[in-house]
Scaffold this active site. Structure first.
Site, PDB file in Angstrom:
ATOM      1  N   LYS A  43       2.821   2.629  -2.980  1.00 22.13           N
ATOM      2  CA  LYS A  43       2.838   3.494  -1.795  1.00 22.13           C
ATOM      3  C   LYS A  43       2.760   2.725  -0.473  1.00 22.13           C
ATOM      4  O   LYS A  43       3.032   3.297   0.578  1.00 22.13           O
ATOM      5  CB  LYS A  43       1.715   4.526  -1.889  1.00 22.13           C
ATOM      6  CG  LYS A  43       1.876   5.480  -3.061  1.00 22.13           C
ATOM      7  CD  LYS A  43       3.011   6.465  -2.833  1.00 22.13           C
ATOM      8  CE  LYS A  43       3.170   7.402  -4.017  1.00 22.13           C
ATOM      9  NZ  LYS A  43       4.073   8.518  -3.733  1.00 22.13           N
TER      10      LYS A  43
HETATM   11  C1  LIG Z   1      -0.306   6.428  -9.188  1.00 26.84           C
HETATM   12  C2  LIG Z   1       1.015   7.050  -8.840  1.00 26.84           C
HETATM   13  N1  LIG Z   1       1.985   7.006  -9.738  1.00 26.84           N
HETATM   14  C3  LIG Z   1       3.197   7.555  -9.491  1.00 26.84           C
HETATM   15  C4  LIG Z   1       3.473   8.206  -8.319  1.00 26.84           C
HETATM   16  C5  LIG Z   1       4.832   8.862  -8.150  1.00 26.84           C
HETATM   17  O1  LIG Z   1       5.683   8.248  -7.230  1.00 26.84           O
HETATM   18  P1  LIG Z   1       6.542   9.124  -6.243  1.00 26.84           P
HETATM   19  O2  LIG Z   1       5.597   9.905  -5.371  1.00 26.84           O
HETATM   20  O3  LIG Z   1       7.330   8.132  -5.456  1.00 26.84           O
HETATM   21  O4  LIG Z   1       7.406  10.035  -7.052  1.00 26.84           O
HETATM   22  C6  LIG Z   1       2.474   8.279  -7.375  1.00 26.84           C
HETATM   23  C7  LIG Z   1       2.687   9.043  -6.147  1.00 26.84           C
HETATM   24  O5  LIG Z   1       1.823   9.747  -5.676  1.00 26.84           O
HETATM   25  C8  LIG Z   1       1.216   7.675  -7.622  1.00 26.84           C
HETATM   26  O6  LIG Z   1       0.204   7.710  -6.744  1.00 26.84           O
END
Ligand SMILES: Cc1ncc(COP(=O)(O)O)c(C=O)c1O
Length: 456
Positions: A43
């Site tokens: 992120k």
């Molecule tokens: C630990 C974790 N894994 C996966 C994701 C998923 O990614 P995306 O939000 O880009 O779909 C997030 C997003 O909040 C996350 O915090």
């Protein structure tokens, strides 16, 4: 060589080959290890892009406040960028998020507001609603809204996608990523599909989330929505960053399968990653079993680091309480020796004992291995099969001292070592283990004992 700020260290994370959990699967499986980012998650990439775009568009001015509804990782990324650029942060989190995530944000100077999980998104108490309300009330505040702000998708289109393309020298055939806001998979898939339209993208969804059903039927089926535990993936809303045309297929993964795979990644691959990484790899393997061919290169995104999940998936008691660890996984050396009820007294032999006498003793007692001692010290071990082989080659050995043919001593294990650890220590060289109980009495645990414990 130095960086002007931590922000410049975001991205360019390594791509690493899986070597253990993918046994029996065709093709090459590579994981993109996003905990190498300074905020320990993927992120960071979207945080810097959302803030830079907001500054360019005049939505965020010096001294402003960043407000976000975040599962923690985006918050960490935003906090890093805010510190570098002089902004204040207020974040709303749902109460299913791990305490560690909340504590880390507070350590970074963020004001954290914890909101209930089990309310509808449009309920005024939800973390979406509280974040929106605060943005309306606080002057010079900016709500990045990672769900609907397409700077999120753009960040992955500009960094994650090109990195994967370059790191695989354009050979990537499949992309697998968990879908939360959708930014990761859609941004990276958009870039990769532009380079090679044959690249297949597989989105990982949770049970309790609407994505898979929506992709397959076009229906927003509220019956699909129910509480689940995996953090970061799956949704009960359709974020603007999810472009269903860019996700070829979805696989749903249970909380339990994800948790078990997360622990395997740590123990078998040395990848101490977060829970949604377990979802991604479990789902990737499921897809790969039926669809991957030799020569295919699948890239799986591992979004964050394991520290944030120490009190959950990495905690044996938590796993057991949630029914995610079978009791047989949980049996310890102590349980095994107690279950023998004092039977199987530990036999030892002195190192000077003759090989012929040792064989007679092993036969009489019906045991196949025995530790060798020298004045109470464990100096070696012998097995009946080893002695037999030695004697066939050299019958005169019968009258020699056993110390001339003995192997290394059997390893000692701790009383609280679990069955999985014990079984990994028993192999061709070590056919039994020793353990000292609380009264300092020594017991032997054989392969047969482990099998008996597993069969229970
Ligand atoms: C630990 C974790 N894994 C996966 C994701 C998923 O990614 P995306 O939000 O880009 O779909 C997030 C997003 O909040 C996350 O915090």
């Amino acid at each position: 060589m130095y960086y002007n700020s931590l922000i410049e260290t975001i991205g360019n994370t390594p791509l690493v080959k899986l070597n253990s959990v993918n046994q029996g699967i065709k093709g090459t499986l590579l994981v993109k290890v996003e905990y190498f980012n300074p905020g320990h998650s993927i992120k960071d990439r979207i945080a810097v892009k959302m803030i830079e775009d907001a500054e360019k568009q005049g939505k965020l001015k010096p001294g402003g406040t960043i407000i976000e509804g975040t599962s923690g990782n985006t918050g960490m990324g935003l906090a890093l960028v805010a510190i570098a650029r002089g902004y204040k942060c207020i974040f709303t989190l749902s109460d299913k998020q791990s305490q560690e995530k909340i504590d880390i944000l507070r350590a970074m100077g963020v004001e954290v507001i914890v909101c209930p999980t089990n309310v509808a998104p449009d309920d005024p108490r939800s973390y979406y609603s509280v974040a929106k309300k605060l943005t309306n009330e606080i002057p010079n505040s900016f709500y990045p809204n990672q769900y609907d702000n397409t700077s999120n998708l753009d960040a992955h289109y500009e960094s994650t996608g090109p990195e994967i393309w370059d790191q695989t020298e354009g050979k990537v055939t499949h992309l697998v990523a968990g879908v939360g806001t959708g930014g990761t998979i859609c941004g990276a898939a958009k870039y990769l599909k532009e380079q090679n339209s044959n690249v297949i993208s597989v989105g990982i969804d949770s049970y309790g989330s609407i994505f898979k059903k929506y992709k397959e039927t076009g229906n927003f089926d509220e019956n699909e929505i129910y509480p689940y535990l995996t953090e970061g993936i799956g949704e009960d809303i359709l974020p603007k960053n999810v472009d269903f045309d860019l996700i070829d297929t979805f696989i749903k993964v249970t909380d339990k399968d994800a948790a078990v795979m997360t622990r395997r990644l740590a123990r078998e691959e040395g990848l101490f990653v977060g829970w949604s990484s377990g979802s991604a790899v479990h789902g990737a393997l499921e897809y790969a079993r039926g669809n991957l061919n030799e020569g295919d290169i699948m890239v799986i995104i591992l979004p964050d680091h394991g520290t944030r999940y120490l009190a959950k998936v990495y905690n044996d008691n938590w796993m057991k309480d949630h029914g995610f660890l079978e009791s047989m996984d949980f049996a310890t050396a102590k349980d095994i020796i107690e279950s023998k009820n004092g039977q199987g007294e530990l036999f030892t032999i002195e190192k000077s004992m003759k090989v012929g006498e040792v064989i007679t003793l092993l036969n009489k007692e019906g045991i196949s291995q025995v530790p060798v001692i020298d004045n109470d010290n464990f100096v070696g071990s012998v097995t009946d099969t080893k002695l037999l082989h030695e004697l066939i080659g050299n019958p005169d050995l019968k009258d020699k001292a056993v110390e001339e043919v003995m192997d290394d001593p059997l390893p000692f294990v701790a009383l609280d070592n679990t069955l999985d650890v014990l079984s990994s220590l028993i192999d061709h060289d070590n056919q039994a283990l020793l353990v000292r109980d609380q009264h300092k009495k020594i017991h032997i645990i054989t392969q047969h004992d482990l099998l008996m414990a597993m069969a229970k």
